[in-house]
Design a protein around this motif. Structure first.
Motif, PDB file in Angstrom:
ATOM      1  N   GLU A 233       0.949  -1.080   0.004  1.00  0.00           N
ATOM      2  CA  GLU A 233       0.142  -0.030   0.035  1.00  0.00           C
ATOM      3  C   GLU A 233       0.980   1.279  -0.089  1.00  0.00           C
ATOM      4  O   GLU A 233       1.509   1.474   0.919  1.00  0.00           O
ATOM      5  CB  GLU A 233      -1.176   0.067   1.230  1.00  0.00           C
TER       6      GLU A 233
ATOM      7  N   LYS B 243       0.565   5.265   0.094  1.00  0.00           N
ATOM      8  CA  LYS B 243      -0.214   6.425   0.167  1.00  0.00           C
ATOM      9  C   LYS B 243       0.230   7.486  -0.717  1.00  0.00           C
ATOM     10  O   LYS B 243       1.319   7.673  -1.002  1.00  0.00           O
ATOM     11  CB  LYS B 243      -0.126   6.665   1.425  1.00  0.00           C
ATOM     12  N   ALA B 244      -0.984   8.160  -1.208  1.00  0.00           N
ATOM     13  CA  ALA B 244      -0.451   9.466  -2.049  1.00  0.00           C
ATOM     14  C   ALA B 244       0.436  10.586  -1.220  1.00  0.00           C
ATOM     15  O   ALA B 244       0.254  10.932  -0.055  1.00  0.00           O
ATOM     16  CB  ALA B 244      -1.934  10.269  -2.328  1.00  0.00           C
TER      17      ALA B 244
ATOM     18  N   LEU C 106       3.481   9.863  -0.817  1.00  0.00           N
ATOM     19  CA  LEU C 106       4.551   9.204  -0.154  1.00  0.00           C
ATOM     20  C   LEU C 106       5.918   9.804  -0.741  1.00  0.00           C
ATOM     21  O   LEU C 106       7.040   9.823  -0.036  1.00  0.00           O
ATOM     22  CB  LEU C 106       4.442   7.833   0.316  1.00  0.00           C
TER      23      LEU C 106
END
Length: 59
Positions: free
Chosen positions: A46, A48-49, A51
């Protein structure tokens, strides 16, 4: 007697579990979906936007 009966019941349960797992392991993903069995969980990465932006700013 009671201990022997418990041991026999546990052995039968274990044998059934092993045979089910072997049967399911031999099925294709399409057949697993047909019988309503969930596919084995696969590892998921995963991200995240933002990062990468955060990591670059820490450089």
């Amino acid at each position: 007697m009671k201990t022997t009966a418990t041991a026999i019941a546990a052995l039968k349960t274990w044998q059934r579990t092993v045979s089910r797992r072997r049967a399911i392991a031999g099925l294709t993903p399409d057949r697993l979906r047909d019988i309503g069995h969930a596919e084995a969980p696969a590892p998921v990465l995963e991200v995240k936007a933002g990062l990468v932006t955060n990591l670059m700013s820490m450089r």
